[in-house]
Design an enzyme around this catalytic site. Structure first.
Site, PDB file in Angstrom:
ATOM      1  N   THR A 199       8.103   4.203   0.501  1.00 44.95           N
ATOM      2  CA  THR A 199       9.016   3.308   1.227  1.00 44.95           C
ATOM      3  C   THR A 199       9.292   3.851   2.624  1.00 44.95           C
ATOM      4  OG1 THR A 199      10.011   2.621  -0.854  1.00 44.95           O
ATOM      5  CG2 THR A 199      11.317   2.236   1.137  1.00 44.95           C
ATOM      6  N   GLN A 223      -0.779   2.760  -4.111  1.00 45.16           N
ATOM      7  CA  GLN A 223      -1.337   2.549  -5.459  1.00 45.16           C
ATOM      8  C   GLN A 223      -2.787   3.004  -5.583  1.00 45.16           C
ATOM      9  OE1 GLN A 223       0.028   1.761  -8.283  1.00 45.16           O
ATOM     10  NE2 GLN A 223       2.043   1.109  -7.616  1.00 45.16           N
ATOM     11  N   HIS A 239       4.632  10.414  -6.417  1.00 39.09           N
ATOM     12  CA  HIS A 239       4.956  10.144  -7.832  1.00 39.09           C
ATOM     13  C   HIS A 239       4.006   9.143  -8.487  1.00 39.09           C
ATOM     14  CE1 HIS A 239       7.334   6.231  -7.683  1.00 39.09           C
ATOM     15  NE2 HIS A 239       7.343   6.545  -6.408  1.00 39.09           N
ATOM     16  N   THR A 284      15.314  18.632   7.128  1.00 38.46           N
ATOM     17  CA  THR A 284      14.707  19.787   6.449  1.00 38.46           C
ATOM     18  C   THR A 284      13.754  19.296   5.360  1.00 38.46           C
ATOM     19  OG1 THR A 284      16.698  21.043   6.887  1.00 38.46           O
ATOM     20  CG2 THR A 284      15.233  21.915   5.182  1.00 38.46           C
ATOM     21  N   CYS A 309      10.126  -2.299  -8.792  1.00 40.88           N
ATOM     22  CA  CYS A 309      11.123  -2.471  -7.729  1.00 40.88           C
ATOM     23  C   CYS A 309      11.774  -3.844  -7.739  1.00 40.88           C
ATOM     24  CB  CYS A 309      10.495  -2.257  -6.366  1.00 40.88           C
ATOM     25  SG  CYS A 309       9.525  -0.789  -6.300  1.00 40.88           S
TER      26      CYS A 309
HETATM   27  C1  LIG Z   1       2.158  -0.534  -3.003  1.00 42.29           C
HETATM   28  C2  LIG Z   1       3.429   0.238  -2.957  1.00 42.29           C
HETATM   29  N1  LIG Z   1       3.957   0.565  -1.772  1.00 42.29           N
HETATM   30  C3  LIG Z   1       5.094   1.267  -1.668  1.00 42.29           C
HETATM   31  C4  LIG Z   1       5.786   1.685  -2.780  1.00 42.29           C
HETATM   32  C5  LIG Z   1       7.061   2.480  -2.632  1.00 42.29           C
HETATM   33  O1  LIG Z   1       6.806   3.835  -2.862  1.00 42.29           O
HETATM   34  P1  LIG Z   1       8.027   4.844  -3.214  1.00 42.29           P
HETATM   35  O2  LIG Z   1       8.441   4.540  -4.607  1.00 42.29           O
HETATM   36  O3  LIG Z   1       7.409   6.211  -3.084  1.00 42.29           O
HETATM   37  O4  LIG Z   1       9.083   4.634  -2.205  1.00 42.29           O
HETATM   38  C6  LIG Z   1       5.289   1.358  -4.047  1.00 42.29           C
HETATM   39  C7  LIG Z   1       6.019   1.731  -5.275  1.00 42.29           C
HETATM   40  O5  LIG Z   1       5.903   1.131  -6.299  1.00 42.29           O
HETATM   41  C8  LIG Z   1       4.064   0.625  -4.136  1.00 42.29           C
HETATM   42  O6  LIG Z   1       3.544   0.283  -5.317  1.00 42.29           O
END
Ligand SMILES: Cc1ncc(COP(=O)(O)O)c(C=O)c1O
Length: 380
Positions: free
Chosen positions: A70, A178, A200, A236, A323
């Site tokens: 994100t 992904q 992650h 940091t 999400c």
């Molecule tokens: C295609 C894509 N972009 C961005 C993200 C967001 O990543 P993060 O969870 O590390 O903020 C995700 C999370 O599911 C994702 O699938």
């Protein structure tokens, strides 16, 4: 419990957990401090940057550590928009991006930018011709994901990037969250200026990731402060998590390609199993999709009800992407590929990972079949 929600997040590899623990215990200095504890921590950071750069096929100076996908997406898109708004205020993206891209573009529209949201075909794929047709004299950025998080569809990134090379003032951002460890992408051959990565999703820790930024490209920093990460991302550094991410990259380097082939086998088994279940529709395209994601619908059965019925039997999956799964609206991605509302509202995402086995898939398909028969009988 059989965990089949690896697109939402993966269970950290035991070696990653051990690396994080050791880094927290031993390398607690601030990498910016001048004493030896600081120098030790700085060295860990340097090593991690080297490992990440090697895996991604770029220079160490092109790696910016962030808090994840994100933040990387926000930093890339807003960083370009704010830096180059005098050149133009037009952005091109697609209708199927993750909210961390889509909603950033929506937010920029409030600030006077305009966005073209390109349509996709029935498989969720954007056409290179549509990208070409959308370019305008005031276009400053094209942002397209590599692998779609709901469908698994792979976008033609290399082709788009190659074509965009003739417009050096149009920058190219790729959300590769992904695809890392699943679908190879050569940054340097694909004309990519910025790329987002999240640890992650490949058995690393949550809350850490990378923004690849091409050498020499200037972007407006979102975060001001101590000037860490070459002034692009102050704050940091989350050293233990970064060290853990480097470990996850090392594991991918060693086992990633074999694992990808194994996932393809499981994917095929899953597809064949679901195809046998009456009333199930597979939304993920058979070709041109990543091996770890399978999206399916059971029209007439609410996705949430099916999800909980499967959970009772010990299987953990998602509706849409994690999400947005709490919002009771049909998925924007599935709507974009032309799926009817009731089909979209009944869609589930099964996502595979390194711990899943052929036996897991066999049991899952059998449980899914039973749940579908049971839930559909209530509807009659
Ligand atoms: C295609 C894509 N972009 C961005 C993200 C967001 O990543 P993060 O969870 O590390 O903020 C995700 C999370 O599911 C994702 O699938």
């Amino acid at each position: 419990m059989i965990y089949l929600d690896n697109s939402a997040t993966t269970r950290p590899h035991p070696q990653v957990i051990e690396t994080v623990r050791r880094a927290m215990e031993s390398y607690y200095g601030n990498p910016s401090s001048l004493h030896h504890k600081g120098a030790e921590a700085e060295n860990v950071l340097k090593q991690a940057r080297k490992v990440a750069a090697q895996y991604l096929g770029c220079k160490e100076g092109e790696i910016i550590f962030t808090s994840g996908g994100t933040e990387s997406n926000n930093t890339a898109i807003k960083g370009i928009a704010f830096q180059y708004q005098n050149r133009g205020k037009h952005i091109i993206t697609t209708q199927v991006e993750h909210p961390a891209v889509y909603d950033v573009c929506k937010q920029l529209e409030i600030l006077g930018f305009t966005t073209t949201y390109l349509p996709v075909d029935k498989d969720g794929r954007v056409s290179v011709e549509d990208v070409k047709a959308a370019i305008r004299p005031d276009t400053i950025l094209v942002s397209i994901m590599h692998v779609n998080n709901e469908l698994g569809t792979i976008q033609p990134i290399e082709e788009i990037g190659q074509w965009l090379k003739q417009f050096p003032k149009v920058l190219f951002h790729v959300d590769a969250v992904q695809s890392i460890g699943k679908i190879p992408l050569r940054i340097k051959d694909s004309g990519i200026d910025l790329m987002s990565v999240s640890a992650h999703k490949f058995y690393g820790p949550r809350g850490t990731g990378i923004l690849y930024k091409r050498e020499g490209l200037i972007i407006h920093p979102l975060m001001m402060g101590g000037g860490q990460e070459a002034g692009v991302r102050s704050g940091t550094e989350n050293l233990p998590a970064i060290a853990g991410m480097a470990k996850a990259f090392r594991i991918l380097e060693e086992f990633g390609s074999v694992e990808s082939i194994r996932l393809q086998g499981l994917n095929q088994q899953l597809r064949e199993g679901i195809a046998q279940i009456e009333g199930c529709i597979i939304n993920t395209p058979e070709t041109g999709a990543a091996p770890h994601i399978m999206n399916l619908s059971v029209p007439g059965v609410k996705a949430e009800v099916l999800l909980h019925a499967l959970e009772e039997r010990g299987f953990l999956i998602s509706t849409k992407s994690a999400c947005s799964s709490k919002v009771n609206e049909p998925s924007r991605v599935l709507t974009a590929i032309g799926i009817q509302r009731d089909c979209a509202l009944s869609s589930l995402r099964v996502s595979l990972g390194r711990e899943n086995t052929a036996e897991d898939i066999k049991q899952f398909v059998s449980a899914l079949g039973e749940c579908v028969i049971q839930l559909r009988s209530y509807m009659k």
